[in-house]
Scaffold this active site. Sequence first.
Site, PDB file in Angstrom:
ATOM      1  CB  SER A  48     -40.732 -16.629 -31.867  1.00 20.45           C
ATOM      2  OG  SER A  48     -41.865 -16.040 -31.531  1.00 20.45           O
ATOM      3  CB  THR A 175     -37.128 -12.359 -29.094  1.00 24.42           C
ATOM      4  OG1 THR A 175     -36.101 -12.892 -30.227  1.00 24.42           O
ATOM      5  CG2 THR A 175     -36.503 -12.235 -28.025  1.00 24.42           C
ATOM      6  CB  THR A 193     -35.450 -16.215 -29.267  1.00 20.54           C
ATOM      7  OG1 THR A 193     -36.084 -15.564 -30.965  1.00 20.54           O
ATOM      8  CG2 THR A 193     -34.325 -16.190 -29.171  1.00 20.54           C
ATOM      9  NE  ARG A 203     -29.324 -14.427 -36.618  1.00 22.20           N
ATOM     10  CZ  ARG A 203     -30.705 -14.595 -35.656  1.00 22.20           C
ATOM     11  NH1 ARG A 203     -31.160 -15.211 -34.616  1.00 22.20           N
ATOM     12  NH2 ARG A 203     -30.951 -13.435 -35.753  1.00 22.20           N
ATOM     13  CB  VAL A 204     -25.635 -17.026 -31.611  1.00 19.43           C
ATOM     14  CG1 VAL A 204     -26.929 -16.783 -30.332  1.00 19.43           C
ATOM     15  CG2 VAL A 204     -25.899 -18.321 -31.776  1.00 19.43           C
ATOM     16  N   GLY A 205     -28.588 -14.826 -32.643  1.00 17.94           N
ATOM     17  CA  GLY A 205     -29.512 -13.482 -33.056  1.00 17.94           C
ATOM     18  C   GLY A 205     -28.165 -12.905 -31.154  1.00 17.94           C
ATOM     19  CG  ASP A 206     -31.082  -9.430 -30.562  1.00 20.00           C
ATOM     20  OD1 ASP A 206     -31.879 -10.381 -31.284  1.00 20.00           O
ATOM     21  OD2 ASP A 206     -31.666  -9.234 -29.486  1.00 20.00           O
ATOM     22  CB  THR A 226     -39.032  -8.300 -29.976  1.00 18.66           C
ATOM     23  OG1 THR A 226     -38.882  -9.545 -30.348  1.00 18.66           O
ATOM     24  CG2 THR A 226     -39.571  -7.630 -30.014  1.00 18.66           C
ATOM     25  N   GLY A 227     -37.115  -8.589 -32.326  1.00 16.41           N
ATOM     26  CA  GLY A 227     -36.726  -8.358 -33.574  1.00 16.41           C
ATOM     27  C   GLY A 227     -35.285  -8.578 -34.549  1.00 16.41           C
ATOM     28  N   GLY A 229     -31.700  -9.660 -35.001  1.00 14.15           N
ATOM     29  CA  GLY A 229     -31.260  -9.747 -34.070  1.00 14.15           C
ATOM     30  C   GLY A 229     -29.661  -9.080 -34.418  1.00 14.15           C
TER      31      GLY A 229
HETATM   32  N1  GLY Z   1     -34.520 -11.200 -31.548  1.00 11.84           N
HETATM   33  C1  GLY Z   1     -34.333 -12.765 -31.731  1.00 11.84           C
HETATM   34  C2  GLY Z   1     -32.855 -12.725 -33.077  1.00 11.84           C
HETATM   35  O1  GLY Z   1     -32.757 -12.624 -34.017  1.00 11.84           O
HETATM   36  O2  GLY Z   1     -32.920 -14.099 -32.778  1.00 11.84           O
END
Ligand code: GLY
Length: 316
Positions: A48, A175, A193, A203-206, A226-227, A229
Site C-alpha cells: 500500500s 497508508t 501511500t 485519482r488522488v486521495g487524502d 489512514t484508510g 481517502g
Molecule cells: N488514505 C489513502 C488514500 O485513500 O489514498
Amino acid sequence: MKPQMLTTWSFGPTGNDAAMPSLLEGGHALNAVVQAATVIEADPTIDSVGVGGLPDADGNVSLDACIMTDPNRCGAVMYVQHFANPTQIARKVMEETIHVTLAGEGAEAFADSLGFPRSQILTAEAKAVWERWRKDPNNIDRDKYRGWLPPINVEELRGVDVKTRPHAAEPLHDTVTILARDVKGQLAGACTTSGMAFKVPGRVGDSPIVGQGLYVDQEAGAAGATGTGEIISGVCGSFLIVELMRRGAKPVEAIRETLERIQKRFSLHQEHQVAFVAMSKAGDWASGALRPGFRHTITDEIGSRVEEPTMVLIQD
Ligand code: GLY
C-alpha cells in the site's frame, strides 16, 4: 523530553526501528519521519506504499506523499509513478521551492532535476494481484467504470490469500502516517501511500493534501490518517483533529469527535475504514479507528509495540 514515534499499522516497526536511534540521540523529528517513511516505501512486501504498492485500474502505480512540521512548513507530491521515495521528494518541495505541492510529470521533472533515481515501482507480485483482479468478471464493468468498482472487501478484490499475506490480521490496511516528537519537543509528520488499489487512473486521495492526510502545528499538535481517502478528505480529518486539540481536546477526544463527524455525515459501507493517529506537543498520543482491524505502532526508548487502537467507534 521523551522522543517517540507513532505510526499507522503493524508495519510501523519497519520504519520506526530504523529512525529511532537518531531520534534518541537528539535528531530532529522531521529527519525521523522521513527516514521511517523511506524505509517503508522501499519495502516491496508492503502493498500500500512505495515499491510493491498495488496499481490503479490500468495497472500503473502512482504514489502520493506529504510532510509537515508547521502551517508554513509543509511539502507534498502526488501522482508520482517512477520514483520509489516520494516522501524525500516532498521534503525537497518544502525546502527548495516556494510551493507546497507538485503533481505528476512536474513532480517527476523536479525529482529528476535533483538527481533522484528513477525506479520500477510495480513489482511482479503487485502486477499478478492486479491481473487476477482484472480477470474477475464479478468485480469489473470496464465500460462503465474503466475497470474500477468500489471495494466491497478489499482483500477479496485484491485476490490475496489473507492467510499467507503479511499483516493478514489487518484486512483494510493502507497508508502509512508517521508522527514523531524529538528531544526538544518538536513535532513532525509524514504520510505516504500508493492510494486505493485499482483506483480510477488519476485519482488522488487524502494523503498528499495538507490537512487531510496529515496536519502538524507546533502550537497545537500533530495528526495523520489512514484508510478511505474520500471520507477523510470531506472532513479535513487531520486538520480537524489538530484544531480540536488546539481548543483543549485530548488526542483521543479529538479523534473520537472527528470519527463521529464522519459517521454522521457519510453513508458508510462495510468496506469503509478510517483511522487516525494524533500527538500533542506535551507528548500525549492516541489512535482511533472507525472499525476494528486497525493497529498502531508506538516506538520510544523501550522499543516498538504494535497495539490495538485507543478507541474504535463502530464495534461491528
Ligand atoms: N488514505 C489513502 C488514500 O485513500 O489514498
